[in-house]
Design a protein around this motif. Sequence first.
Motif, mmCIF file in Angstrom:
data_model
loop_
_atom_site.group_PDB
_atom_site.id
_atom_site.type_symbol
_atom_site.label_atom_id
_atom_site.label_comp_id
_atom_site.label_asym_id
_atom_site.label_seq_id
_atom_site.Cartn_x
_atom_site.Cartn_y
_atom_site.Cartn_z
ATOM 1 N N ALA A 163 -5.802 -2.187 -7.909
ATOM 2 C CA ALA A 163 -5.670 -3.568 -8.401
ATOM 3 C C ALA A 163 -6.628 -4.500 -7.680
ATOM 4 C CB ALA A 163 -4.225 -4.040 -8.227
ATOM 5 N N MET A 164 -6.742 -4.329 -6.355
ATOM 6 C CA MET A 164 -7.630 -5.187 -5.575
ATOM 7 C C MET A 164 -9.097 -4.955 -5.930
ATOM 8 S SD MET A 164 -9.730 -4.829 -2.621
ATOM 9 C CE MET A 164 -8.988 -3.457 -1.747
ATOM 10 N N HIS A 295 6.101 -6.112 -4.312
ATOM 11 C CA HIS A 295 4.747 -5.772 -4.749
ATOM 12 C C HIS A 295 3.862 -7.008 -4.830
ATOM 13 C CE1 HIS A 295 6.303 -1.876 -6.872
ATOM 14 N NE2 HIS A 295 6.396 -1.834 -5.547
ATOM 15 N N THR A 296 4.440 -8.145 -5.226
ATOM 16 C CA THR A 296 3.645 -9.370 -5.321
ATOM 17 C C THR A 296 3.112 -9.783 -3.955
ATOM 18 O OG1 THR A 296 4.925 -10.102 -7.247
ATOM 19 C CG2 THR A 296 3.653 -11.779 -6.071
ATOM 20 N N LEU A 297 3.921 -9.599 -2.920
ATOM 21 C CA LEU A 297 3.432 -9.898 -1.572
ATOM 22 C C LEU A 297 2.225 -9.023 -1.236
ATOM 23 C CD1 LEU A 297 6.772 -10.286 0.435
ATOM 24 C CD2 LEU A 297 5.187 -12.091 -0.249
ATOM 25 N N GLY A 298 2.323 -7.721 -1.561
ATOM 26 C CA GLY A 298 1.199 -6.829 -1.308
ATOM 27 C C GLY A 298 -0.017 -7.179 -2.137
ATOM 28 N N GLN A 299 0.204 -7.561 -3.402
ATOM 29 C CA GLN A 299 -0.918 -7.939 -4.255
ATOM 30 C C GLN A 299 -1.593 -9.216 -3.765
ATOM 31 O OE1 GLN A 299 1.215 -8.127 -7.910
ATOM 32 N NE2 GLN A 299 0.902 -5.974 -8.392
ATOM 33 N N MET A 300 -0.801 -10.169 -3.282
ATOM 34 C CA MET A 300 -1.385 -11.407 -2.767
ATOM 35 C C MET A 300 -2.180 -11.150 -1.491
ATOM 36 S SD MET A 300 -0.850 -13.749 -4.927
ATOM 37 C CE MET A 300 -1.110 -12.414 -6.114
ATOM 38 N N LEU A 301 -1.762 -10.150 -0.710
ATOM 39 C CA LEU A 301 -2.546 -9.796 0.469
ATOM 40 C C LEU A 301 -3.929 -9.291 0.049
ATOM 41 C CD1 LEU A 301 -2.439 -9.536 3.571
ATOM 42 C CD2 LEU A 301 -1.673 -7.190 3.254
ATOM 43 N N GLY A 302 -3.976 -8.417 -0.952
ATOM 44 C CA GLY A 302 -5.268 -7.955 -1.452
ATOM 45 C C GLY A 302 -6.023 -9.040 -2.190
ATOM 46 N N PHE A 303 -5.307 -9.963 -2.818
ATOM 47 C CA PHE A 303 -5.959 -11.025 -3.574
ATOM 48 C C PHE A 303 -6.715 -11.980 -2.648
ATOM 49 C CE2 PHE A 303 -5.922 -15.074 -5.964
ATOM 50 C CZ PHE A 303 -6.601 -14.654 -7.091
ATOM 51 N N GLY A 304 -6.287 -12.088 -1.403
ATOM 52 C CA GLY A 304 -7.048 -12.902 -0.450
ATOM 53 C C GLY A 304 -8.464 -12.387 -0.283
ATOM 54 N N LYS A 305 -8.626 -11.060 -0.277
ATOM 55 C CA LYS A 305 -9.970 -10.469 -0.200
ATOM 56 C C LYS A 305 -10.776 -10.817 -1.449
ATOM 57 C CE LYS A 305 -10.068 -6.312 1.423
ATOM 58 N NZ LYS A 305 -10.012 -4.821 1.559
ATOM 59 N N VAL A 306 -10.111 -10.832 -2.611
ATOM 60 C CA VAL A 306 -10.782 -11.196 -3.858
ATOM 61 C C VAL A 306 -11.278 -12.638 -3.780
ATOM 62 C CG1 VAL A 306 -10.484 -11.435 -6.352
ATOM 63 C CG2 VAL A 306 -9.336 -9.582 -5.143
ATOM 64 N N MET A 307 -10.452 -13.536 -3.277
ATOM 65 C CA MET A 307 -10.836 -14.945 -3.172
ATOM 66 C C MET A 307 -12.096 -15.114 -2.329
ATOM 67 S SD MET A 307 -7.047 -16.584 -2.532
ATOM 68 C CE MET A 307 -7.726 -18.167 -2.069
ATOM 69 N N ILE A 308 -12.175 -14.393 -1.225
ATOM 70 C CA ILE A 308 -13.327 -14.527 -0.328
ATOM 71 C C ILE A 308 -14.597 -14.015 -0.991
ATOM 72 C CG2 ILE A 308 -14.320 -13.672 1.822
ATOM 73 C CD1 ILE A 308 -11.531 -13.757 3.037
ATOM 74 N N LEU A 309 -14.551 -12.817 -1.547
ATOM 75 C CA LEU A 309 -15.760 -12.214 -2.102
ATOM 76 C C LEU A 309 -16.231 -12.937 -3.362
ATOM 77 C CD1 LEU A 309 -14.876 -8.484 -1.482
ATOM 78 C CD2 LEU A 309 -16.658 -9.793 -0.361
ATOM 79 N N LEU A 369 -19.402 -13.576 11.923
ATOM 80 C CA LEU A 369 -19.896 -14.275 10.737
ATOM 81 C C LEU A 369 -19.248 -13.790 9.445
ATOM 82 C CD1 LEU A 369 -23.724 -14.488 11.510
ATOM 83 C CD2 LEU A 369 -21.972 -16.244 11.856
ATOM 84 N N LEU A 370 -19.024 -12.502 9.325
ATOM 85 C CA LEU A 370 -18.504 -11.945 8.078
ATOM 86 C C LEU A 370 -16.978 -12.014 8.045
ATOM 87 C CD1 LEU A 370 -20.803 -8.816 7.667
ATOM 88 C CD2 LEU A 370 -21.082 -11.102 6.703
ATOM 89 N N PRO A 371 -16.384 -11.991 6.858
ATOM 90 C CA PRO A 371 -14.911 -12.052 6.765
ATOM 91 C C PRO A 371 -14.260 -10.827 7.397
ATOM 92 C CG PRO A 371 -15.896 -11.542 4.633
ATOM 93 C CD PRO A 371 -17.023 -11.928 5.536
ATOM 94 N N ALA A 372 -13.125 -11.065 8.059
ATOM 95 C CA ALA A 372 -12.385 -9.980 8.713
ATOM 96 C C ALA A 372 -11.521 -9.278 7.666
ATOM 97 C CB ALA A 372 -11.530 -10.539 9.840
#
Length: 425
Positions: A163-164, A295-309, A369-372
């Motif tokens: 999903a991520m 599952h939504t909590l887990g998806q939102m954790l991966g969605f943070g990576k989506v927001m950054i990229l 410099l890069l996202p963690a």
Amino acid sequence: MGAWLSDPSILLAGLFLALVQFLAALPWLYVVDPRGFRRALVTPSAMMSVGLGLLAAGVALAIYMGYNTDSRTLSWNGRYIYGGLLHLQLLIDLLIVIPYGVVALWPKGGAVAYAAYREACRQPMFWLITLGGVLLTWLSVCIPYFTFGDDYKMMKQIGFDIAMLAAIIFGVLSASMSISEEIEGRTAVTLMSKPVNRRQFLIGKYVGIILACLILTLFLGWNLTYALRAVREFDQINNDPDPVDPYAPLSKVVDPMTFQAQRSVVPLFETPVPSSPGKAVARGAGLWFSDVTAHTLGQMLGFGKVMILVAIAAALATRLSFVVNIVLCLLIYFLGHLAPVVVRVTESASGTAVGAGLVAFLGRLFDVLLPALEFFNMGPAIIREAPLDLWRFGGYVLTVLGYSVLYAAIALIVGLLLFEDRDLA
């Protein structure tokens, strides 16, 4: 079959469950035919027809619950038919309501975001990536992982990653193409001639694309819930009873993420429904939404990576071509995962090797410099035997999402600086 006639509480339960489904369908019914929807609200005959249809649905549910009194069967149907359908309707409602809310709160930039959102959802790429994510998720059900009873957890980890990655691929491609094509094709000049400035244009584009990524993520999460049940049926070693199952003792915590959610969410569904058959259906729906909560909590954790990229892709698209943008985003993705590992390795090494100091310096530089991206890993929350404290995990998810918002804001500010003196003519 006549149990619902002798027990009015069964009929009330059927009417209540039908009413919940009907209320969840109202937003998308309005979008399908807005004029007819408004006309029905002021037409007595139309309202009577709606009432009769709702009554018929409630009676049908009551007849079914009166005919099939087995609590296990009712709970299963409530979970994977009633709960799954209600969840899908709520996702469609979310797909409709959020863009209108953005426009209402931010008229000018929201109009750009709404246009970008509609454009993204209409792209064949959106549906191809979504279909690819669905197929990969179900293909993962059949793969033997040889984890000695932990195939379910491995499958859940893979499902979150699919999903991520699907959202990242679509978001980065869409941002790179949409923004760069608007600028290179000079269509941005027409947009800027209207009362929309560059800040509203860039941020609006980002918000619209990220909303499409959110819908894609949540839909793949809905699909994942069914796939995870299929894993437990496909491989009997993973088919241990649920923690709240009153009919079987708990042997071990198969799903530590939903262990606590089931004890919190199930009573919210079960309590307001009268009659034992109705409570069994509501218990099944509560079990579904307890999975959804975790599952939504887990998806939102991966969605943070989506927001950054996606923010990085949108910022780079103001100056760079599509191909260069994709290559840089891919490089940032790998270096964001690799930099912390390089730092740990160089800190533990003796430092006598040639070039070790340079490698350590570059690792620390990229780490700053890069996202963690290692903060977005769901593995520790899934691969465990003890139940997961959802309150603490939810606090961690909110913290990481705050970091994502901050990093995305910085990336967009850099994009605005790059876009500010870009000649659009």
